[in-house]
Design a protein around this motif. Sequence first.
Motif, PDB file in Angstrom:
ATOM      1  N   LEU A   2       0.830  -1.204   0.000  1.00 19.35           N
ATOM      2  CA  LEU A   2       0.000   0.000   0.000  1.00 19.35           C
ATOM      3  C   LEU A   2       0.862   1.251   0.000  1.00 19.35           C
ATOM      4  O   LEU A   2       0.609   2.196  -0.757  1.00 19.35           O
ATOM      5  CB  LEU A   2      -0.921   0.007   1.222  1.00 19.35           C
ATOM      6  N   THR A   3       1.913   1.257   0.809  1.00 18.13           N
ATOM      7  CA  THR A   3       2.800   2.420   0.879  1.00 18.13           C
ATOM      8  C   THR A   3       3.520   2.641  -0.447  1.00 18.13           C
ATOM      9  O   THR A   3       3.603   3.770  -0.933  1.00 18.13           O
ATOM     10  CB  THR A   3       3.818   2.236   2.020  1.00 18.13           C
ATOM     11  N   ALA A   4       4.045   1.577  -1.036  1.00 23.52           N
ATOM     12  CA  ALA A   4       4.794   1.713  -2.289  1.00 23.52           C
ATOM     13  C   ALA A   4       3.896   2.212  -3.419  1.00 23.52           C
ATOM     14  O   ALA A   4       4.268   3.133  -4.165  1.00 23.52           O
ATOM     15  CB  ALA A   4       5.434   0.385  -2.665  1.00 23.52           C
ATOM     16  N   PHE A   5       2.716   1.640  -3.562  1.00 19.34           N
ATOM     17  CA  PHE A   5       1.825   2.071  -4.640  1.00 19.34           C
ATOM     18  C   PHE A   5       1.274   3.474  -4.391  1.00 19.34           C
ATOM     19  O   PHE A   5       1.079   4.244  -5.333  1.00 19.34           O
ATOM     20  CB  PHE A   5       0.701   1.066  -4.861  1.00 19.34           C
ATOM     21  N   SER A   6       1.034   3.822  -3.129  1.00 19.01           N
ATOM     22  CA  SER A   6       0.595   5.179  -2.806  1.00 19.01           C
ATOM     23  C   SER A   6       1.686   6.187  -3.123  1.00 19.01           C
ATOM     24  O   SER A   6       1.410   7.277  -3.626  1.00 19.01           O
ATOM     25  CB  SER A   6       0.220   5.285  -1.330  1.00 19.01           C
ATOM     26  N   TYR A   7       2.922   5.814  -2.840  1.00 19.38           N
ATOM     27  CA  TYR A   7       4.052   6.688  -3.136  1.00 19.38           C
ATOM     28  C   TYR A   7       4.164   6.920  -4.639  1.00 19.38           C
ATOM     29  O   TYR A   7       4.364   8.055  -5.094  1.00 19.38           O
ATOM     30  CB  TYR A   7       5.331   6.068  -2.581  1.00 19.38           C
ATOM     31  N   LEU A   8       4.019   5.853  -5.414  1.00 18.00           N
ATOM     32  CA  LEU A   8       4.058   5.983  -6.871  1.00 18.00           C
ATOM     33  C   LEU A   8       2.920   6.862  -7.373  1.00 18.00           C
ATOM     34  O   LEU A   8       3.133   7.756  -8.207  1.00 18.00           O
ATOM     35  CB  LEU A   8       3.991   4.599  -7.523  1.00 18.00           C
ATOM     36  N   ALA A   9       1.720   6.653  -6.871  1.00 18.73           N
ATOM     37  CA  ALA A   9       0.565   7.436  -7.316  1.00 18.73           C
ATOM     38  C   ALA A   9       0.718   8.911  -6.950  1.00 18.73           C
ATOM     39  O   ALA A   9       0.471   9.793  -7.786  1.00 18.73           O
ATOM     40  CB  ALA A   9      -0.713   6.869  -6.708  1.00 18.73           C
ATOM     41  N   CYS A  10       1.146   9.179  -5.729  1.00 17.73           N
ATOM     42  CA  CYS A  10       1.290  10.578  -5.300  1.00 17.73           C
ATOM     43  C   CYS A  10       2.382  11.298  -6.080  1.00 17.73           C
ATOM     44  O   CYS A  10       2.190  12.441  -6.499  1.00 17.73           O
ATOM     45  CB  CYS A  10       1.581  10.638  -3.799  1.00 17.73           C
ATOM     46  N   HIS A  11       3.497  10.644  -6.311  1.00 17.62           N
ATOM     47  CA  HIS A  11       4.554  11.302  -7.068  1.00 17.62           C
ATOM     48  C   HIS A  11       4.207  11.436  -8.543  1.00 17.62           C
ATOM     49  O   HIS A  11       4.658  12.379  -9.197  1.00 17.62           O
ATOM     50  CB  HIS A  11       5.890  10.592  -6.856  1.00 17.62           C
ATOM     51  N   SER A  12       3.406  10.533  -9.066  1.00 17.22           N
ATOM     52  CA  SER A  12       2.927  10.688 -10.445  1.00 17.22           C
ATOM     53  C   SER A  12       2.010  11.900 -10.564  1.00 17.22           C
ATOM     54  O   SER A  12       2.110  12.668 -11.525  1.00 17.22           O
ATOM     55  CB  SER A  12       2.183   9.432 -10.892  1.00 17.22           C
ATOM     56  N   ILE A  13       1.132  12.083  -9.591  1.00 16.27           N
ATOM     57  CA  ILE A  13       0.224  13.242  -9.608  1.00 16.27           C
ATOM     58  C   ILE A  13       1.011  14.540  -9.467  1.00 16.27           C
ATOM     59  O   ILE A  13       0.745  15.520 -10.171  1.00 16.27           O
ATOM     60  CB  ILE A  13      -0.843  13.099  -8.497  1.00 16.27           C
TER      61      ILE A  13
END
Length: 179
Positions: free
Chosen positions: A101-112
Amino acid sequence: MQTLFFLILGSFMLVCQTSLLTRLPAWVGNPDLLFLLVVYVSIRMPDLRGFFLAIFFGLLMDVFSGLAPGLFPFIYGGLFLTAKLLARRIIFDEPTHHPALTAFSYLACHSIIYLYLEFFSQDIDLFWSWHDLLLAMLIQAVLTLPLFQLFDHLQEIFSADGGHQWLPRRGGTGNRFTA
C-alpha cells in the motif's frame, strides 16, 4: 493527546528528512518519513482526526517544498480519503499489506505531483527517473513495517489510558505462585 503528539512527531520527521536525510549519498536514497506517517494516519486514525493530521502535514510539506501552494494538502488529503475508501472494501489491518500500500501510494502521489507540475508550472525543469522512483518506493516499503510498529507503540502510550504504560504493569492477584 495523540493528535498533539502526532503533530509534533510529524513536524520533527519533516525537519529530519529535509535537513539530515538529504545528506545521505544518492545511491542510498532519501526516505520520505512524513509520507509514511501520513499513510499510517490514513490507515489507523479515526476519520476526522486523521484527515486533520493529513491536511496539516500537507501544509507543512508545502512550506518546506516551496512548490505550488496547496499541492501537498490536496495530495495528502486525497491519499487519506483513498485509503479510507479502500479500507472499507479491503482489510488493511494486516501488516503484510502495508508495504505494498505504501509503495503504490508513493508511486501514485509522485505521479500526480509530476503531472501537475508538468502541466501547470512550465518554469520548473522536471526529470522523471524510474531508477530513483523505484529506489524510493523500495525504501518506503522497507521502512513501513518497523515505523508502523513504532507508531502503533507510540499511539498506545499516548492513548487516553496510556499514562500507566510508562511503568510495567503487574498482573494477577499478587501471589506469584498462582496464575
